[in-house]
Scaffold this motif. Structure first.
Motif, PDB file in Angstrom:
ATOM      1  N   ILE A 284       0.862  -1.183   0.000  1.00 57.51           N
ATOM      2  CA  ILE A 284       0.000   0.000   0.000  1.00 57.51           C
ATOM      3  C   ILE A 284       0.894   1.227   0.000  1.00 57.51           C
ATOM      4  CG2 ILE A 284      -2.258  -0.762   0.871  1.00 57.51           C
ATOM      5  CD1 ILE A 284      -1.368  -0.557   3.644  1.00 57.51           C
ATOM      6  N   LEU A 285       0.433   2.259  -0.657  1.00 59.62           N
ATOM      7  CA  LEU A 285       1.249   3.470  -0.741  1.00 59.62           C
ATOM      8  C   LEU A 285       0.379   4.697  -0.618  1.00 59.62           C
ATOM      9  CD1 LEU A 285       1.736   4.843  -4.193  1.00 59.62           C
ATOM     10  CD2 LEU A 285       1.220   2.409  -4.155  1.00 59.62           C
ATOM     11  N   GLU A 286       1.000   5.771  -0.183  1.00 59.68           N
ATOM     12  CA  GLU A 286       0.272   7.027  -0.034  1.00 59.68           C
ATOM     13  C   GLU A 286       1.274   8.165  -0.136  1.00 59.68           C
ATOM     14  OE1 GLU A 286      -3.154   7.307   2.749  1.00 59.68           O
ATOM     15  OE2 GLU A 286      -1.895   8.765   3.783  1.00 59.68           O
ATOM     16  N   VAL A 287       0.866   9.245  -0.802  1.00 57.54           N
ATOM     17  CA  VAL A 287       1.730  10.417  -0.898  1.00 57.54           C
ATOM     18  C   VAL A 287       1.194  11.490   0.039  1.00 57.54           C
ATOM     19  CG1 VAL A 287       2.617  12.229  -2.420  1.00 57.54           C
ATOM     20  CG2 VAL A 287       2.310   9.897  -3.282  1.00 57.54           C
ATOM     21  N   VAL A 288       2.066  12.022   0.887  1.00 56.20           N
ATOM     22  CA  VAL A 288       1.659  13.129   1.756  1.00 56.20           C
ATOM     23  C   VAL A 288       2.607  14.300   1.522  1.00 56.20           C
ATOM     24  CG1 VAL A 288       0.577  11.709   3.534  1.00 56.20           C
ATOM     25  CG2 VAL A 288       3.023  12.229   3.684  1.00 56.20           C
ATOM     26  N   LEU A 289       2.126  15.485   1.898  1.00 55.76           N
ATOM     27  CA  LEU A 289       2.883  16.712   1.667  1.00 55.76           C
ATOM     28  C   LEU A 289       3.237  17.311   3.026  1.00 55.76           C
ATOM     29  CD1 LEU A 289       0.496  18.126  -1.106  1.00 55.76           C
ATOM     30  CD2 LEU A 289       2.437  16.567  -1.397  1.00 55.76           C
ATOM     31  N   PRO A 290       4.480  17.140   3.469  1.00 55.29           N
ATOM     32  CA  PRO A 290       4.842  17.551   4.838  1.00 55.29           C
ATOM     33  C   PRO A 290       4.528  19.014   5.139  1.00 55.29           C
ATOM     34  CG  PRO A 290       6.631  16.293   3.839  1.00 55.29           C
ATOM     35  CD  PRO A 290       5.617  16.522   2.771  1.00 55.29           C
ATOM     36  N   ASP A 291       4.570  19.885   4.143  1.00 58.35           N
ATOM     37  CA  ASP A 291       4.285  21.296   4.413  1.00 58.35           C
ATOM     38  C   ASP A 291       2.789  21.564   4.589  1.00 58.35           C
ATOM     39  OD1 ASP A 291       6.943  21.869   4.355  1.00 58.35           O
ATOM     40  OD2 ASP A 291       6.962  22.537   2.258  1.00 58.35           O
ATOM     41  N   TYR A 292       1.963  20.594   4.237  1.00 63.18           N
ATOM     42  CA  TYR A 292       0.514  20.767   4.366  1.00 63.18           C
ATOM     43  C   TYR A 292      -0.062  19.555   5.089  1.00 63.18           C
ATOM     44  CZ  TYR A 292       1.963  24.002   0.791  1.00 63.18           C
ATOM     45  OH  TYR A 292       2.651  24.970   0.111  1.00 63.18           O
ATOM     46  N   PRO A 293       0.276  19.429   6.396  1.00 60.94           N
ATOM     47  CA  PRO A 293      -0.062  18.197   7.118  1.00 60.94           C
ATOM     48  C   PRO A 293      -1.570  17.927   7.171  1.00 60.94           C
ATOM     49  CG  PRO A 293       0.739  19.904   8.618  1.00 60.94           C
ATOM     50  CD  PRO A 293       0.987  20.395   7.236  1.00 60.94           C
ATOM     51  N   HIS A 294      -2.378  18.969   7.110  1.00 63.08           N
ATOM     52  CA  HIS A 294      -3.817  18.748   7.213  1.00 63.08           C
ATOM     53  C   HIS A 294      -4.449  18.364   5.884  1.00 63.08           C
ATOM     54  CE1 HIS A 294      -3.706  19.976  11.304  1.00 63.08           C
ATOM     55  NE2 HIS A 294      -3.083  21.097  10.962  1.00 63.08           N
ATOM     56  N   ILE A 325      -6.379  14.973  -8.684  1.00 63.38           N
ATOM     57  CA  ILE A 325      -6.069  16.223  -9.377  1.00 63.38           C
ATOM     58  C   ILE A 325      -6.862  17.414  -8.808  1.00 63.38           C
ATOM     59  CG2 ILE A 325      -6.222  17.416 -11.607  1.00 63.38           C
ATOM     60  CD1 ILE A 325      -3.998  15.380 -11.522  1.00 63.38           C
ATOM     61  N   THR A 326      -8.152  17.222  -8.628  1.00 64.45           N
ATOM     62  CA  THR A 326      -8.986  18.352  -8.197  1.00 64.45           C
ATOM     63  C   THR A 326      -8.612  18.794  -6.776  1.00 64.45           C
ATOM     64  OG1 THR A 326     -10.747  17.543  -9.633  1.00 64.45           O
ATOM     65  CG2 THR A 326     -11.364  19.174  -7.984  1.00 64.45           C
ATOM     66  N   ARG A 327      -8.315  17.821  -5.916  1.00 67.67           N
ATOM     67  CA  ARG A 327      -7.884  18.172  -4.563  1.00 67.67           C
ATOM     68  C   ARG A 327      -6.550  18.922  -4.603  1.00 67.67           C
ATOM     69  NH1 ARG A 327      -6.756  14.516  -0.689  1.00 67.67           N
ATOM     70  NH2 ARG A 327      -7.261  16.115   0.829  1.00 67.67           N
ATOM     71  N   LEU A 328      -5.639  18.481  -5.463  1.00 66.84           N
ATOM     72  CA  LEU A 328      -4.363  19.200  -5.591  1.00 66.84           C
ATOM     73  C   LEU A 328      -4.591  20.619  -6.085  1.00 66.84           C
ATOM     74  CD1 LEU A 328      -1.808  16.629  -7.100  1.00 66.84           C
ATOM     75  CD2 LEU A 328      -1.843  17.584  -4.790  1.00 66.84           C
ATOM     76  N   MET A 329      -5.537  20.763  -7.039  1.00 68.71           N
ATOM     77  CA  MET A 329      -5.864  22.097  -7.542  1.00 68.71           C
ATOM     78  C   MET A 329      -6.338  22.998  -6.404  1.00 68.71           C
ATOM     79  SD  MET A 329      -5.391  22.920 -10.671  1.00 68.71           S
ATOM     80  CE  MET A 329      -6.560  24.252 -11.019  1.00 68.71           C
ATOM     81  N   ALA A 330      -7.213  22.462  -5.570  1.00 63.34           N
ATOM     82  CA  ALA A 330      -7.745  23.262  -4.465  1.00 63.34           C
ATOM     83  C   ALA A 330      -6.603  23.701  -3.541  1.00 63.34           C
ATOM     84  CB  ALA A 330      -8.792  22.454  -3.696  1.00 63.34           C
ATOM     85  N   LEU A 331      -5.674  22.804  -3.277  1.00 64.57           N
ATOM     86  CA  LEU A 331      -4.528  23.134  -2.421  1.00 64.57           C
ATOM     87  C   LEU A 331      -3.646  24.197  -3.067  1.00 64.57           C
ATOM     88  CD1 LEU A 331      -2.846  22.290   0.174  1.00 64.57           C
ATOM     89  CD2 LEU A 331      -1.481  20.919  -1.414  1.00 64.57           C
ATOM     90  N   ILE A 332      -3.358  23.992  -4.348  1.00 60.68           N
ATOM     91  CA  ILE A 332      -2.493  24.916  -5.084  1.00 60.68           C
ATOM     92  C   ILE A 332      -3.056  26.334  -5.047  1.00 60.68           C
ATOM     93  CG2 ILE A 332      -1.794  25.519  -7.452  1.00 60.68           C
ATOM     94  CD1 ILE A 332      -1.414  22.435  -7.890  1.00 60.68           C
ATOM     95  N   LEU A 333      -4.381  26.431  -5.183  1.00 58.26           N
ATOM     96  CA  LEU A 333      -5.020  27.745  -5.207  1.00 58.26           C
ATOM     97  C   LEU A 333      -5.087  28.346  -3.803  1.00 58.26           C
ATOM     98  CD1 LEU A 333      -7.881  26.975  -7.731  1.00 58.26           C
ATOM     99  CD2 LEU A 333      -5.703  28.127  -8.181  1.00 58.26           C
ATOM    100  N   GLU A 334      -5.453  27.501  -2.831  1.00 56.72           N
ATOM    101  CA  GLU A 334      -5.615  27.993  -1.466  1.00 56.72           C
ATOM    102  C   GLU A 334      -4.286  28.478  -0.900  1.00 56.72           C
ATOM    103  OE1 GLU A 334      -8.472  25.403   0.545  1.00 56.72           O
ATOM    104  OE2 GLU A 334      -7.248  25.752   2.354  1.00 56.72           O
ATOM    105  N   GLU A 335      -3.236  27.752  -1.222  1.00 51.97           N
ATOM    106  CA  GLU A 335      -1.922  28.065  -0.648  1.00 51.97           C
ATOM    107  C   GLU A 335      -1.069  28.897  -1.600  1.00 51.97           C
ATOM    108  OE1 GLU A 335      -1.050  27.364   2.377  1.00 51.97           O
ATOM    109  OE2 GLU A 335      -2.599  25.934   2.999  1.00 51.97           O
ATOM    110  N   ASN A 336      -1.660  29.331  -2.695  1.00 49.58           N
ATOM    111  CA  ASN A 336      -0.902  30.112  -3.685  1.00 49.58           C
ATOM    112  C   ASN A 336       0.392  29.441  -4.118  1.00 49.58           C
ATOM    113  OD1 ASN A 336      -2.381  32.558  -4.243  1.00 49.58           O
ATOM    114  ND2 ASN A 336      -2.131  32.978  -2.063  1.00 49.58           N
ATOM    115  N   ILE A 337       0.353  28.140  -4.269  1.00 46.72           N
ATOM    116  CA  ILE A 337       1.552  27.409  -4.683  1.00 46.72           C
ATOM    117  C   ILE A 337       1.893  27.755  -6.129  1.00 46.72           C
ATOM    118  CG2 ILE A 337       2.477  25.088  -5.086  1.00 46.72           C
ATOM    119  CD1 ILE A 337       0.677  24.215  -2.656  1.00 46.72           C
ATOM    120  N   LEU A 338       0.879  27.902  -6.928  1.00 49.46           N
ATOM    121  CA  LEU A 338       1.041  28.458  -8.271  1.00 49.46           C
ATOM    122  C   LEU A 338      -0.002  29.553  -8.404  1.00 49.46           C
ATOM    123  CD1 LEU A 338       1.275  25.320 -10.600  1.00 49.46           C
ATOM    124  CD2 LEU A 338       3.093  26.966 -10.167  1.00 49.46           C
TER     125      LEU A 338
END
Lengths: 442, 442
Positions: A284-294, A325-338
C-alpha cells in the motif's frame, strides 16, 4: 450560483490544471501506460457489489421517463476509476495484452456533503497494471516509482511517499490474538492516526476494551515511520513470527529493493498506513505533503490480488494508484503554490487597419498559427491606439501591424513590455521574436 | 456487458480519439480560444428553462438520500455545452475579458433511446465567442473559418460547410403571409429535407393545407444550394423585399466577404439549412460529409443574439459552433477511415537480464524517458528470446539489451523490423535511432 461541490475554474486557473495533467501524463506515458476512458456510468448493481456505501452514489433517472426502469438496470455515475476499469478489463480480456498498463484521467462523482477540500465531482488520475497470471512485485515497485516521479515532475511541494504492506499489518494484528470483530475496528482507528493523533488512537482503543499491554504494543508499532534501510531491523523488534507478518516484511523488502535508491530519500515505511478497509492485499502506498499536514493524502494505491472476481472467473492480480487532481488544484489555489499567469496565452494581437483589410490581417495571423503561435485578430477596426490598449489590458505580449505603401506590404511587431518596435521583412521574421520571448518566459 | 449508448474504446482506438482532439485543439488554441470546463451538472431548473424537451435529461438522485430534495435543487447532467457556458459567463462577467473566446471539450448526456450513430454519452467540442457589447459579423466569419480549418486539419474526409442566415429564412417565410402557427411547422419540415427529400417535404406541406403556389415557392427556395459568389444573384430571384430578408442577405454577404476566398470552394449557401428551432438569430452553419450523406451533420452552430438572458440582465450576443467528436469516431470506425496503428505506442522494450540487474534496466529506460521516449521494462526476467517475442507480439519496434563485460556496461538496440542490431556507445545514441524511426512512421 455555482453548485456546491462542483468546482469550476476561470480560464487562467484551468491552465494550471491543464499543466498538472500534461506533466503527469508525460510520466505515465513514458512508462508505457496506455490511456483508457470508460463511460461515466455503470449499472448501479455493479457499483453496489463493489463494497461502497451506497449513499455516496448518484443514480441517474430520465427526467420524463414514465416507465420505472427495473432497479437492475438503474444507471449510476462511477465513484472511482478502479471498478469501471475492472469491468472494462473483464469485457476486453481477449483484446488486451497482459500485463496491461493503463492510465485514466476522468471525473468521478460522490454525493457526499461537500466540505473544504472535498468535492462531489472531481478528477482522478489513475494508473493500474493488471495481469492474467501472477504479477511480479516488480510491478508494485514500478507503480510506486511512477507515482513518485509524477510528484517529482510537478515539483510543486515537498512530498513523502509512505509505504506499507497489508500482509505485514494483518500479521502484526493477528499476533495480538484479538477478538475477530476487533481487528477491522482497530484498523479503522489506526487509519485516523494522522487526524486524531496517538492519544486519540489510545482513547479509542481503550473504548474497545483492549488490555493495556496490547494497546501499548499497538501504539509502539503504529508510531514507527522508518527508512527503507532501517525497516528490516525495526520490523524484527516486534518479534512477530507468523507467516503473514514474515511474508509482508519480505514483500516490502523485495519491493523497495526494486526501487531506485535515489528515490529512497523520500520514501517512508509507515506502520500506521492502512488506506481504509479496501481491497488491498499487499503493498500500500500514499503520498503526503509535509508542508501541508492537514491536506491528507495527495495520492495513494496498492496491490489487490484480484481485480475482476465479480466480472470474470479469471483471477486478475493488479497494482495501481491514483492522484487526486482536483484536490491538488484546491490546495495549489488555497496556498498560492502556483498563481495564474499575469500575461495571456494569446501571444500576438494582429491589428486590423480597416474592415476592408481584415482578410489580410487574418492571413498574417494564419501564417503565425501554422507555426503554433496563438494569435488573435482584433474583432473590430478602431484606431490602432485602442487596439494596443486592448492587448496591454489582457497581457498579450506582442502587437503586429500591417503597413501598406508603394513598396507593398510590410509588418511591424511591437513588444509591449520593452516598447520596442521591430520592422519585419516578412511575417516569418516575427515568429523568431515571439518564440524567443516565449522561451524566456517559460 | 457494455451499456448501450455509452461508447468505450480499446486503447488503440482511443488513440484515434486523442488525435482528433489534439488536432482540433491546436486549431482552436491558435485562434485565441481559451479552454473552459464547466461542471457536468446543472440545476434541473436551469436546463428546463432553456428550451429542451425534459425527457432527454438525466436527473441525479443520491442512492440513499432519505430527504427528498426540493425539485428546485434537483441536479441533472448537462445535455449540451452552450447552456452551461451561458451560466458560466454570467457568473464570471467581471472576471472575463470580452469578447471572450472559449473552447470546451466535454461529455454531454442525453437519455434518448440509443440508435446507430446516436449516443447517450458523447463528447462535444465547442467554440463560442461572446461579447458584452455588439458582436461584429467578423466574429461569425471567424467561427465559420475556425470550424472549416478544424475539418481541414483533420483531413480525413471531403466536407462541405453549409451556411445560411435565420433572418434571411424567416424573411422569406414571412413574405408568404402564412398563418402564424404554420411558420414553425414549415421550418421543422424543411429541417428534415436531407432525410425525407423534396417529395417528402412536399407531402408534409400538402398535409398542412398550404396552397399549391406557396408549396411550389417553398420547394423552389429550399432547393437552392449556391456558391458564395452566386448568392447575391440567386437571393434576388425570389423578389422578397421585407427588411428581415434584406437584412439576412446583407449579413450573409458581409460574413462571407470576411472569409478567406481560399475557403469559398467548400462553402455552400443552403436555403434549406434551418438547424432546428433553436436560439439562433443570424448566421447558421453546418458541416456535412458528401461521401457519407446519411451521416448528417458533423458539426454546426450559429449566431444567437442573447446568450445569457436567463442568467443576467445584460444582453450577451454570441456566435458558436460544435463538433461532434464521438459521432465522428463512430463514423471513422464504421467506415475504416482510420484504422488503429498496428504497432505499439511503446517505442522500446528494455530487457531485464535478471532481477538483480532490473534497477540497471530501469535506469536505462529512465534516460530514454527523459527525452520523451515511451519505454517498457520487461516485467519478469526470462530468457531474452521470450522478451523479444513479447515485443514482437505487441508491435514494439525496438528492444534494448544491456551487456556487461570487463569493459563495463554496453548496450545494443535491436530493430525488430529490419532485424538489425546496433551497438550503442551509450543510451543517448539509442535515442537517435528511435527518433529517426518514429519520424519515418509519422
Amino acid at each position: 450560483m455555482p453548485i456546491s461541490g462542483f468546482p469550476e475554474w476561470l480560464p487562467k486557473v484551468k491552465l494550471i490544471e491543464e499543466w498538472l495533467i500534461a506533466t503527469i501524463t508525460k510520466v505515465y506515458q513514458t512508462h508505457a501506460f496506455l490511456k483508457v476512458e470508460t463511460s461515466s456510468v455503470e449499472h448501479f448493481s455493479t457499483l453496489e457489489a463493489n463494497g461502497v456505501e451506497g449513499k455516496e452514489i448518484y443514480l441517474l433517472k430520465r427526467a420524463q421517463s414514465s416507465d420505472d426502469e427495473s432497479s437492475n438496470e438503474t444507471l449510476a455515475l462511477h465513484f472511482d476509476l478502479t471498478v469501471p476499469f475492472s469491468r472494462y478489463v473483464c469485457e476486453n480480456l481477449n483484446n488486451l495484452h497482459f500485463p496491461f498498463r493503463r492510465y485514466s484521467l476522468q471525473k468521478v462523482w460522490r454525493g457526499e456533503r461537500p466540505q473544504r477540500g472535498r468535492f462531489r465531482e472531481f478528477y482522478q488520475f489513475d494508473i493500474d497494471t493488471v495481469s492474467r497470471e501472477t504479477l511480479p512485485l516488480a510491478c508494485d515497485a514500478e507503480t510506486i516509482s511512477v507515482i513518485y516521479k509524477a510528484f517529482e515532475a510537478l515539483s510543486l511541494f515537498k512530498f513523502k511517499l509512505k509505504l506499507c504492506n497489508r500482509k505485514f499489518l494483518l500479521g502484526f494484528y493477528r499476533s495480538l490474538e484479538l477478538r475477530t470483530e476487533d481487528e477491522p475496528r482497530i484498523l479503522v482507528i489506526i487509519d485516523k492516526i494522522d487526524k486524531i493523533g496517538a492519544s486519540g488512537v489510545k482513547d479509542e482503543l481503550l473504548n474497545l476494551g483492549l488490555p493495556q499491554e496490547k494497546i501499548d504494543l499497538i501504539l509502539a508499532f503504529s508510531a514507527k515511520r522508518v527508512s527503507v534501510r532501517e525497516f528490516p531491523k525495526v520490523s524484527k523488534e516486534f518479534a512477530v513470527s507468523n507467516e503473514l507478518y514474515q511474508g509482508g516484511c519480505s514483500e516490502l523488502e523485495q519491493v523497495t529493493a526494486l526501487i531506485d535508491e535515489a528515490l529512497h530519500e523520500n520514501i517512508l515505511i509507515d506502520f500506521s498506513l492502512v488506506r481504509g478497509l479496501s481491497y488491498y492485499t499487499g503493498s500500500i502506498l500514499e503520498v503526503v505533503l509535509p508542508d501541508y499536514p492537514h491536506f491528507g493524502s495527495a495520492g495513494g494505491g496498492g496491490r489487490y490480488e484480484d481485480l475482476g472476481s465479480r466480472f470474470s472467473s479469471q483471477k486478475l492480480p493488479a497494482v495501481g494508484a491514483s492522484i487526486g487532481i482536483t484536490r491538488l488544484m484546491a490546495l495549489i489555489l488555497e496556498e498560492n503554490i502556483l498563481t495564474p499567469v499575469t500575461g495571456s496565452v494569446i501571444e500576438v494581437l494582429v491589428t486590423v487597419n480597416n474592415e476592408e483589410s481584415r482578410l489580410k490581417s487574418n492571413k498574417v495571423a494564419d501564417k503565425l498559427r501554422s507555426s503554433g503561435v496563438n494569435c488573435e485578430v482584433y474583432f473590430k477596426a478602431p484606431r490602432l491606439g485602442a487596439q494596443i490598449e486592448y492587448a496591454e489590458k489582457r497581457g498579450i505580449p506582442f502587437v503586429l501591424f500591417l503597413k501598406e505603401d508603394e513598396g507593398g506590404e510590410s509588418y511591424e511587431l511591437k513588444d509591449l513590455k520593452s516598447k520596442e518596435i521591430i520592422k519585419l521583412p516578412d511575417v516569418a521574421a516575427g515568429y523568431a521574436h515571439i518564440i524567443a520571448k516565449r522561451e524566456m518566459v517559460g
